[in-house]
Design an enzyme around this catalytic site. Sequence first.
Site, short mmCIF file in Angstrom:
data_model
loop_
_atom_site.label_atom_id
_atom_site.label_comp_id
_atom_site.label_asym_id
_atom_site.label_seq_id
_atom_site.Cartn_x
_atom_site.Cartn_y
_atom_site.Cartn_z
N HIS A 65 -4.83 15.72 18.43
CA HIS A 65 -5.33 14.75 17.46
C HIS A 65 -6.64 14.09 17.92
O HIS A 65 -7.64 14.08 17.21
CB HIS A 65 -4.31 13.62 17.27
CG HIS A 65 -2.96 14.07 16.79
ND1 HIS A 65 -2.68 14.38 15.49
CD2 HIS A 65 -1.80 14.23 17.47
CE1 HIS A 65 -1.40 14.71 15.38
NE2 HIS A 65 -0.84 14.63 16.56
N ASP A 66 -6.61 13.50 19.12
CA ASP A 66 -7.73 12.66 19.55
C ASP A 66 -8.97 13.47 19.89
O ASP A 66 -10.10 12.97 19.79
CB ASP A 66 -7.31 11.80 20.75
CG ASP A 66 -6.15 10.88 20.38
OD1 ASP A 66 -5.41 10.46 21.28
OD2 ASP A 66 -5.99 10.60 19.18
#
Length: 313
Positions: free
Chosen positions: A239-240
């Site tokens: 995600h990040d």
Amino acid sequence: MKKLPIVMDFDTGTDDAIALICALMHRDILDIRAITAVAGNVPLEATAANTLNIVDALGHTDIPVAKGAAAPLKRELKCAISHGKTGLGDVVIPPSKRSFSEKDAAEVIYDAAVECKGELICLATGPQTNLALAIQRHPDIVHLIKKVYIMGGCLVGGNMTQASEFNAYVDPDALQILFRSGLDIAMIGLDVTLQTELPVWVKEMVERIETPEARLASQVMDFCLRRNKEWGYDVANLHDVVAFCAIVNPSVLRFKRYYVDVETEGTITRGMTVADFRDVCPDKEKNADCAEDIDLGGFWKWFVDIFKDYERK
Ligand code: RIB
Ligand code: CA
């Protein structure tokens, strides 16, 4: 070329860790003013230690690291379990000998914004508590930050509830402050990050690269892939890393600008990021570039090339 001044706020967990490692390999174009930690995936003591230890283990002891909020603005902290108790699974990093900044994250972010005179950008990949505190304490900060890139929210669906994404769910009040502040936001939400299911071949390509950065990142990725098998977890999404990619390689993402607000009162909709898809609120300014799709092939090539190119430097 002038470097891009940036402050990065993490709830270092596994995908934050990989995003941080990628960012530390971009100091040729990024002027990393400070790195801050917030409670989220795991409690603050762990997210802060993980962040500082990674920064120092990779030799960046010149970058200040600050501790931020140990809990959301108004709610009880809810942690994830998919990152393990430490936040980095079973990956062990030598403990840093350095202390954290004396000032807390909100002050460090504000100081950097003042020093950069309106040129500062922020990457925030955890609950948005630190940025919200900075806005509450120093409202003028909204005129001093050029853009905030968040991993958080989603245009449709959720991963914490059917309506909301984890970071948004943990501190919906902070996220609402951010979206209502007048700051220019890039929302990199689950709509694109859930597409980045970590393939084994990516981990294998990175682990063949002989650098401390590749070694550490592949250890974290290896944990994420093992975790899924052993714990029966869903796939490992970076995600990040997608939120970081939006800053240095936005061409792999497709964005659309919407007016977005955040639900804080709902029971089933706590933390829902609600976009005005049909312009039914013409009086509301469109405040966020929302990532709607991703070129997955381009993303994975960009990701592996970061490690390959850094090796050759
Ligand atoms: O929903 C995913 C997000 O929540 C990621 O930033 C992950 O690290 C957790 O913070
Ligand atoms: Ca995170």
